[in-house]
Scaffold this motif. Structure first.
Motif, PDB file in Angstrom:
ATOM      1  N   ARG A 147      -4.387  -0.538   4.367  1.00 20.75           N
ATOM      2  CA  ARG A 147      -4.076  -1.511   3.327  1.00 20.75           C
ATOM      3  C   ARG A 147      -3.333  -0.829   2.166  1.00 20.75           C
ATOM      4  O   ARG A 147      -2.367  -1.378   1.626  1.00 20.75           O
ATOM      5  N   ASP A 148      -3.809   0.330   1.804  1.00 19.59           N
ATOM      6  CA  ASP A 148      -3.213   1.082   0.703  1.00 19.59           C
ATOM      7  C   ASP A 148      -1.732   1.318   0.969  1.00 19.59           C
ATOM      8  O   ASP A 148      -0.863   1.031   0.129  1.00 19.59           O
ATOM      9  N   GLU A 188       0.293  -1.869   1.057  1.00 21.08           N
ATOM     10  CA  GLU A 188       0.442  -2.419  -0.291  1.00 21.08           C
ATOM     11  C   GLU A 188       1.505  -1.649  -1.079  1.00 21.08           C
ATOM     12  O   GLU A 188       2.304  -2.257  -1.806  1.00 21.08           O
ATOM     13  N   THR A 222       0.873  -7.776   1.767  1.00 17.35           N
ATOM     14  CA  THR A 222      -0.255  -7.094   2.428  1.00 17.35           C
ATOM     15  C   THR A 222      -1.329  -8.106   2.841  1.00 17.35           C
ATOM     16  O   THR A 222      -1.832  -8.082   3.973  1.00 17.35           O
ATOM     17  N   ASP A 223      -1.657  -8.989   1.896  1.00 17.54           N
ATOM     18  CA  ASP A 223      -2.644 -10.030   2.221  1.00 17.54           C
ATOM     19  C   ASP A 223      -2.177 -10.871   3.410  1.00 17.54           C
ATOM     20  O   ASP A 223      -2.949 -11.211   4.305  1.00 17.54           O
ATOM     21  N   GLU A 267       1.218  -6.538  -2.867  1.00 23.58           N
ATOM     22  CA  GLU A 267      -0.102  -7.118  -2.599  1.00 23.58           C
ATOM     23  C   GLU A 267      -0.019  -8.402  -1.778  1.00 23.58           C
ATOM     24  O   GLU A 267      -0.773  -8.607  -0.825  1.00 23.58           O
ATOM     25  N   THR A 268       0.918  -9.274  -2.160  1.00 22.74           N
ATOM     26  CA  THR A 268       0.994 -10.576  -1.486  1.00 22.74           C
ATOM     27  C   THR A 268       1.322 -10.408  -0.008  1.00 22.74           C
ATOM     28  O   THR A 268       0.679 -11.024   0.858  1.00 22.74           O
TER      29      THR A 268
END
Lengths: 375, 171
Positions: B40-41, B44, B52-53, B49-50
């Motif tokens: 995730r890191d 991202e 990644t989500d 962030e968006t």
């Protein structure tokens, strides 16, 4: 509330005391939130104690989290209980300690009990089907024994027979002998297969003892036969008669409802009451059966019937002898066959009479008066 | 369409009896979270962030669909499916699933996952972290109902709620 205050507040909720003394203003703000937290906590706990799980705590942290976990468990258990109520016995509770064990044991027992009930129901259904098939065959046998009604030149004979269920504990037999038309209506105790077997025994016995005996002697012999063959709690009532081509009627009765004679020309009824003990109850030390003689005029009718007819209930109580007489009087101009059809319609008229609880047999004999040799 | 190197199918789980005769099928939560959050890191950092989500949700959605096809596709009744999901998630130590409400005609469901593999015990960050779980739940229930459904996490360990709660609605 500032971030610092919120952190201190959250720590207090999680059981961690502040590291240092708080200034009065900050302490007051935090105390305010502690009070609000307690107020909400009380509301949520009150709802839970009343079985309601729709209220949530608007806070975070260990206590709020534990309550949310409890809320989730309660909602899930409610959902699972609903599934069990719908018949899904695969539901199992996990990770809830003793409650899970008890719930799961309860569902397993319910499932096992349901399976046992279903298994027993299947067995009952199987036995029920076998019994129905047996009764169907027994009904056919019973009907074949009844034979056709005789048609002597001096009398018209009609009968209606309505078993309570498939086979009847009543029977009506007729024989034309040189003495005249013999008839007997019998009613075995109870109804169903056992009673039906007794009627078949009675018919066979009757066929064997005719025409050697007068009516009261037939009853005496039948009583001896049944007393030595029937179980202690079974018996039969019956009325037997012999009508010759001159209108002479000889009647004997064994504990049966009275025979009814309708003198149509005069519009009068006569009840010929029973005088003898029921058949098969006592072998010895009973009063001898007696018979009486009655002279019939052309057009006069004899009605014999089982007690199931008199015990039919209407709004004003039992149909009884008076109800039957009223009915026959009102329909006296009809033929005996039409009369019997009307009685049958009355039996099944749910608006006038409640459902019957016994076999019903009614026989009607009209002395027509034509003097011809009996067949 | 570019060539796919690892289009997922269940064979990518591999033959664990043959491949891990000594270590077996189990690993630790630490290893899972190490992989999940390092992945995730990096995503991202590269995608924001968006995105990644979205990527993690889509990966969860694919996982949910694959789980359904591999474990639950013969299940026709919702109650049976829920029972199987509950037991599988417990057996695989993904989390303790509890359905709170089901409204099948309207394709609406509410469920919680306690002791969640993704988040239970994480620091409170103030925002939900179980976007992969959202995808898994959406994939499972979408496959079962035949309708596109979307799960949304409304309570999370990381928001201080301790139990993760998901509401599922038509997408």
């Amino acid at each position: 509330m500032t971030n610092c205050q919120e952190t201190i507040f959250q720590n207090i909720l999680d059981g961690v005391s502040p590291d240092e003394e708080l200034p009065g203003e900050q302490a007051n703000a935090i105390l305010h939130w502690v009070a609000e937290f307690n107020r909400q906590l009380y509301e949520v706990l009150k709802c839970f104690s009343q079985g309601r799980t729709d209220t949530s705590l608007k806070f975070r942290g260990r206590i709020a989290g534990a309550l949310k976990a409890l809320q989730s468990d309660l909602r899930h258990l409610t959902w699972q209980a609903e599934q069990v109520a719908k018949g899904d016995f695969s539901q199992r509770v996990i990770f809830l300690g003793e409650f899970a064990e008890a719930f799961n044991r309860m569902v397993e027992n319910l499932s096992r009990n349901k399976s046992e009930i279903e298994s027993r129901n299947r067995e009952i259904m199987r036995i029920d089907n076998e019994l129905k098939q047996d009764l169907h065959v027994a009904a056919q046998v019973q009907q074949s024994f009844a034979g056709k009604l005789p048609e002597p030149d001096f009398a018209a004979v009609g009968v209606l027979a309505e078993p309570f269920f498939k086979v009847s504990g009543d029977f009506f037999s007729t024989f034309v002998e040189s003495e005249g038309l013999f008839f007997m209506l019998g009613d075995a105790s109870g109804h169903g297969a056992a009673a039906a077997m007794i009627t078949i025994m009675a018919r066979s016995f009757l066929a064997n003892v005719l025409p050697l005996n007068p009516t009261e002697e037939i009853l005496r012999r039948m009583n001896e036969f049944f007393a030595s063959t029937l179980p202690d709690d079974m018996y039969m009532t019956g009325v037997i008669g012999c009508l010759n081509n001159s209108g002479h009627l000889r009647v004997a009765n064994a504990g049966h409802p009275p025979m009814l004679i309708h003198r149509r020309a005069r519009g009068e009824f006569e009840e010929v009451s029973g005088t003898g003990m029921v058949l098969g109850m006592f072998e010895e030390e009973i009063e001898p059966y007696t018979s009486c003689s009655i002279e019939l005029m052309p057009g006069d009718r004899i009605y014999v019937f089982s007690d199931g007819l008199l015990e039919m209930r209407g709004e004003q109580g039992f149909l009884g002898m008076s109800g039957l007489r009223d009915f026959l009087e009102n329909n006296g101009s009809l033929s005996i066959h039409e009369n019997l059809d009307f009685i049958r319609a009355l039996i099944f008229d749910s608006e006038k009479l409640s459902p019957r609880a016994d076999d019903i047999t009614v026989a009607a004999i009209e002395f027509t008066g034509r003097s011809c040799p009996a067949r | 369409m570019q060539k796919r190197k690892y289009k997922f199918d269940w064979s990518l789980i591999g033959n664990l009896e043959d491949g891990r005769p000594n270590l077996g099928r189990q690993t630790s939560v630490e290893v899972y979270r190490l992989m999940m959050f390092t992945l995730r890191d990096v995503i991202e950092l590269n995608c924001g962030e968006t995105m990644t989500d979205k990527l993690l949700y889509d990966a969860g959605l694919l996982a949910g669909r694959m789980l359904y096809q591999n474990f639950f596709r013969d299940e026709k009744e919702l109650a049976g499916l829920i029972s199987k999901i509950t037991h599988l998630f417990a057996d695989l130590k993904i989390g303790i699933v509890r359905f709170e409400a089901t409204d099948t005609p309207n394709f609406r469901f509410t469920l919680t996952v306690a002791e969640d593999l993704d988040c239970s015990g994480l620091p409170e960050t103030g925002s939900g972290v179980c976007v992969y779980d959202e995808g898994v739940i959406s994939g499972l229930l979408s496959e079962f109902t035949g309708k596109s459904l979307k799960a949304k996490e409304v309570d999370c360990w990381c928001t201080g709620d301790r139990t993760c709660r998901f509401e599922v609605d038509p997408a």
